[in-house]
Write a protein that holds these residues in place. Structure first.
Motif, PDB file in Angstrom:
ATOM      1  N   LYS A  32       0.838  -1.198   0.000  1.00  0.00           N
ATOM      2  CA  LYS A  32       0.000   0.000   0.000  1.00  0.00           C
ATOM      3  C   LYS A  32       0.874   1.250   0.000  1.00  0.00           C
ATOM      4  O   LYS A  32       0.606   2.211  -0.728  1.00  0.00           O
ATOM      5  CB  LYS A  32      -0.933   0.000   1.210  1.00  0.00           C
ATOM      6  N   LEU A  33       1.926   1.253   0.797  1.00  0.00           N
ATOM      7  CA  LEU A  33       2.848   2.378   0.840  1.00  0.00           C
ATOM      8  C   LEU A  33       3.520   2.570  -0.518  1.00  0.00           C
ATOM      9  O   LEU A  33       3.633   3.688  -1.022  1.00  0.00           O
ATOM     10  CB  LEU A  33       3.899   2.163   1.933  1.00  0.00           C
TER      11      LEU A  33
ATOM     12  N   GLN B 259       2.339   1.772  -3.384  1.00  0.00           N
ATOM     13  CA  GLN B 259       1.322   2.295  -4.287  1.00  0.00           C
ATOM     14  C   GLN B 259       1.086   3.791  -4.038  1.00  0.00           C
ATOM     15  O   GLN B 259       0.983   4.573  -4.977  1.00  0.00           O
ATOM     16  CB  GLN B 259       0.025   1.506  -4.102  1.00  0.00           C
ATOM     17  N   GLU B 260       1.029   4.197  -2.782  1.00  0.00           N
ATOM     18  CA  GLU B 260       0.805   5.604  -2.452  1.00  0.00           C
ATOM     19  C   GLU B 260       1.981   6.477  -2.877  1.00  0.00           C
ATOM     20  O   GLU B 260       1.788   7.596  -3.352  1.00  0.00           O
ATOM     21  CB  GLU B 260       0.560   5.769  -0.945  1.00  0.00           C
ATOM     22  N   LEU B 261       3.215   5.971  -2.712  1.00  0.00           N
ATOM     23  CA  LEU B 261       4.398   6.748  -3.054  1.00  0.00           C
ATOM     24  C   LEU B 261       4.696   6.720  -4.549  1.00  0.00           C
ATOM     25  O   LEU B 261       5.310   7.639  -5.079  1.00  0.00           O
ATOM     26  CB  LEU B 261       5.618   6.216  -2.290  1.00  0.00           C
TER      27      LEU B 261
ATOM     28  N   SER C 192      -1.612   9.115   7.365  1.00  0.00           N
ATOM     29  CA  SER C 192      -1.931   8.559   6.061  1.00  0.00           C
ATOM     30  C   SER C 192      -1.277   9.431   5.009  1.00  0.00           C
ATOM     31  O   SER C 192      -1.403  10.657   5.036  1.00  0.00           O
ATOM     32  CB  SER C 192      -3.441   8.529   5.832  1.00  0.00           C
ATOM     33  N   LEU C 193      -0.571   8.817   4.104  1.00  0.00           N
ATOM     34  CA  LEU C 193       0.035   9.572   3.017  1.00  0.00           C
ATOM     35  C   LEU C 193      -1.018  10.084   2.051  1.00  0.00           C
ATOM     36  O   LEU C 193      -0.759  10.967   1.253  1.00  0.00           O
ATOM     37  CB  LEU C 193       1.049   8.703   2.281  1.00  0.00           C
ATOM     38  N   MET C 194      -2.209   9.545   2.150  1.00  0.00           N
ATOM     39  CA  MET C 194      -3.293   9.978   1.269  1.00  0.00           C
ATOM     40  C   MET C 194      -3.897  11.300   1.738  1.00  0.00           C
ATOM     41  O   MET C 194      -4.568  11.979   0.993  1.00  0.00           O
ATOM     42  CB  MET C 194      -4.396   8.910   1.204  1.00  0.00           C
ATOM     43  N   HIS C 195      -3.658  11.687   3.003  1.00  0.00           N
ATOM     44  CA  HIS C 195      -4.238  12.903   3.571  1.00  0.00           C
ATOM     45  C   HIS C 195      -3.148  13.747   4.225  1.00  0.00           C
ATOM     46  O   HIS C 195      -3.113  13.922   5.435  1.00  0.00           O
ATOM     47  CB  HIS C 195      -5.320  12.556   4.614  1.00  0.00           C
TER      48      HIS C 195
END
Length: 76
Positions: A6-7, A9-11, A65-68
């Motif tokens: 997940k990390l 994918q986010e990065l 959260s890297l998404m926020h």
């Protein structure tokens, strides 16, 4: 394993290279590790500082959260 994927994918970059002999950090992983270590150190310093003002020891859990990135830390 799910969190690492997940990390990644986010990065948008791979942090690790997996081989039959083990796991090594990519250049992006090495850079990310430096920032992660700084974050952990700052959280530990904040905990130590807060203990100086109180005779009681308390646990503070932080999540991010890297998404926020506009709200990077939220007490839980």
């Amino acid at each position: 394993m799910k969190q690492i994927n997940k990390l990644k994918q986010e990065l948008g970059v791979a942090l690790f290279t997996r081989t039959s002999t083990g796991v090594t950090l990519t250049p992006a992983g090495k850079g990310f590790k430096g920032y992660a270590e700084q974050i952990v150190n700052l959280v530990n310093q904040a905990l130590v500082a807060s203990h100086q003002y109180s005779g009681q020891r308390q646990v503070i859990r932080l999540s991010t959260s890297l998404m926020h990135p506009s709200a990077p830390f939220m007490a839980t």
